[in-house]
Design an enzyme around this catalytic site. Structure first.
Site, PDB file in Angstrom:
ATOM      1  NE  ARG A  28      -5.986   9.539   4.037  1.00 62.29           N
ATOM      2  CZ  ARG A  28      -4.730   9.671   3.642  1.00 62.29           C
ATOM      3  NH1 ARG A  28      -4.227  10.878   3.457  1.00 62.29           N
ATOM      4  NH2 ARG A  28      -3.971   8.600   3.469  1.00 62.29           N
ATOM      5  CE1 TYR A  87     -15.105   3.550  -2.037  1.00 61.06           C
ATOM      6  CE2 TYR A  87     -13.155   3.748  -3.418  1.00 61.06           C
ATOM      7  CZ  TYR A  87     -13.733   3.671  -2.169  1.00 61.06           C
ATOM      8  OH  TYR A  87     -12.934   3.697  -1.055  1.00 61.06           O
ATOM      9  CD  GLU A 112       6.146  -3.878   3.326  1.00 59.54           C
ATOM     10  OE1 GLU A 112       5.384  -4.586   4.014  1.00 59.54           O
ATOM     11  OE2 GLU A 112       6.909  -3.029   3.818  1.00 59.54           O
ATOM     12  NE  ARG A 123      -3.477   7.020   6.168  1.00 63.08           N
ATOM     13  CZ  ARG A 123      -4.120   7.551   7.205  1.00 63.08           C
ATOM     14  NH1 ARG A 123      -3.454   7.851   8.306  1.00 63.08           N
ATOM     15  NH2 ARG A 123      -5.415   7.779   7.137  1.00 63.08           N
ATOM     16  CE  LYS A 172      -5.953   2.106  -0.339  1.00 61.67           C
ATOM     17  NZ  LYS A 172      -5.976   2.304   1.047  1.00 61.67           N
ATOM     18  CE  LYS A 179      -3.505   2.257   2.840  1.00 60.81           C
ATOM     19  NZ  LYS A 179      -4.529   2.024   3.857  1.00 60.81           N
ATOM     20  CB  SER A 230     -11.577   7.364  -2.782  1.00 58.66           C
ATOM     21  OG  SER A 230     -10.346   7.817  -2.244  1.00 58.66           O
TER      22      SER A 230
HETATM   23  C1  PBG Z   1      -7.159   2.853   5.879  1.00 54.64           C
HETATM   24  C2  PBG Z   1      -7.619   2.825   4.472  1.00 54.64           C
HETATM   25  C3  PBG Z   1      -7.527   3.859   3.555  1.00 54.64           C
HETATM   26  C4  PBG Z   1      -8.109   3.405   2.377  1.00 54.64           C
HETATM   27  C5  PBG Z   1      -8.544   2.107   2.615  1.00 54.64           C
HETATM   28  N1  PBG Z   1      -8.218   1.754   3.909  1.00 54.64           N
HETATM   29  C6  PBG Z   1      -6.993   5.238   3.740  1.00 54.64           C
HETATM   30  C7  PBG Z   1      -5.561   5.474   3.911  1.00 54.64           C
HETATM   31  O1  PBG Z   1      -4.724   4.577   3.931  1.00 54.64           O
HETATM   32  O2  PBG Z   1      -5.230   6.633   4.079  1.00 54.64           O
HETATM   33  C8  PBG Z   1      -8.215   4.221   1.124  1.00 54.64           C
HETATM   34  C9  PBG Z   1      -9.211   3.750   0.119  1.00 54.64           C
HETATM   35  C10 PBG Z   1      -9.554   4.730  -0.945  1.00 54.64           C
HETATM   36  O3  PBG Z   1      -8.924   5.768  -1.160  1.00 54.64           O
HETATM   37  O4  PBG Z   1     -10.521   4.417  -1.645  1.00 54.64           O
HETATM   38  N2  PBG Z   1      -8.153   2.464   6.782  1.00 54.64           N
END
Ligand code: PBG
Length: 309
Positions: free
Chosen positions: A191, A300, A220, A204, A235, A181, A261
């Site tokens: 968010r 989505y 990983e 992050r 991701k 990720k 998203s």
């Molecule tokens: C963390 C999480 C995130 C997403 C899925 N699980 C946010 C992040 O890591 O900041 C993002 C998914 C998306 O953008 O559709 N709980």
């Protein structure tokens, strides 16, 4: 002829719908930066998942939006936490017809907005977080999750969760690990959907990967498979097609990709302006993720693409 010789196919069987359920609301709330996506009430969530089951969707991924956050993120593991009660609702509604997955993280529940326990110096304490994740996994398993999906990118999270599930009497619960990720601005609309802003304008990058790196992703995913992951996830999806292909060639477990998203929002925004054909672009993007090697895609677009396929 094109149908006969197609090298990959996108099917409803590949799709996982991410869904948000919010505590303490009476009506579903639209998410402005994710047109077509809502924060569900428990009731509207139940109806949505029943409709997705009728469309033949094999799985959903659940995210909770608690009414209140705290320093610990206790809503994530409380038996009355919104995801736990929603998981029980869904299992009651669809039984084993749909795989019910739960995102396993703390960021939706902590007032810092970080995915883990924040130490006095403001850093995220990896090992203290693992103890929390083990509790969350057990709470989600007790509530009926078929699979938990740890998304916090803490080192050792899959091993800690696998151990907790075995010892807690839930050996059949699968782990869909967000294994590779990347720290990405593409998570912005998500968010908004979960009401997370990271403390101090932080980010992050201390626990999510650097988009310039690919080999790091292979380290990983290999670690996560060794620790007991049943599925590994990459991701974001479109920004990481090369990573998806490399991961597919490296591991023997199913590979998931999360079309996130921001990737969805860009298509919707351009389509709203009449600049692109949104539904056609959606299918092209998911087809590309499939071609790259993903076995399942969290998106989505799941409902609208399932309706169109
Ligand atoms: C963390 C999480 C995130 C997403 C899925 N699980 C946010 C992040 O890591 O900041 C993002 C998914 C998306 O953008 O559709 N709980």
């Amino acid at each position: 002829m094109r149908r006969l010789v197609a090298e990959s196919r996108l099917s409803v069987d590949d799709l996982v719908a991410p869904l948000f359920v919010r505590e303490g609301i009476d009506e579903p709330q639209p998410v402005p930066s994710l047109p077509g996506v809502v924060q569900h009430t428990r009731e509207s969530l139940r109806k949505e998942v029943a409709a997705l089951a009728d469309l033949g969707l094999p799985a959903v991924m659940l995210f909770g939006v608690p009414a209140a956050k705290d320093a610990e993120g206790s809503g994530a593991w409380s038996p009355e936490g919104i995801v736990q009660v929603a998981l029980a609702d869904l299992r009651h509604e669809v039984g084993n017809d749909v795989v019910v997955m739960a995102d396993l993280c703390l960021d939706e529940y902590t007032d810092s907005g970080h995915c883990g326990v924040v130490a006095a110096d403001g850093s995220v304490d990896n090992d203290a977080t693992l103890e929390r994740y083990a509790e969350v996994a057990l709470a989600q398993a007790r509530a009926g999750a078929h699979a938990v999906a740890p998304s916090g990118m803490m080192d050792g999270q899959v091993a800690a969760i696998r151990r907790a599930l075995e010892q807690g009497g839930h050996p059949d619960v699968a782990i869909v690990a967000y294994a590779a990720k990347y720290a990405s601005a593409l998570y912005g609309p998500f968010r908004d959907a979960v009401g997370v802003s990271i403390a101090g304008g932080g980010d992050r990058r201390s626990y999510q990967q650097d988009l310039r790196n690919r080999r790091e992703a292979l380290v990983e995913v290999t670690l996560d498979v060794e620790e007991g992951a049943d599925v590994v996830m990459v991701k974001p999806a479109l920004a990481c097609l090369d990573v998806i292909a490399a991961v597919r060639a490296t591991v023997q477990v199913p590979v998931a990709a999360y079309h996130v998203s921001g990737e969805y929002a860009m298509v919707k925004a351009a389509a709203e302006r009449g600049w692109i054909d949104g539904p056609a672009v959606a299918v092209e993007q998911l087809a590309a993720v499939k071609r790259a090697g993903a076995d399942l895609i969290v998106t989505y677009f799941a409902r609208e693409v399932a309706e169109s396929l």
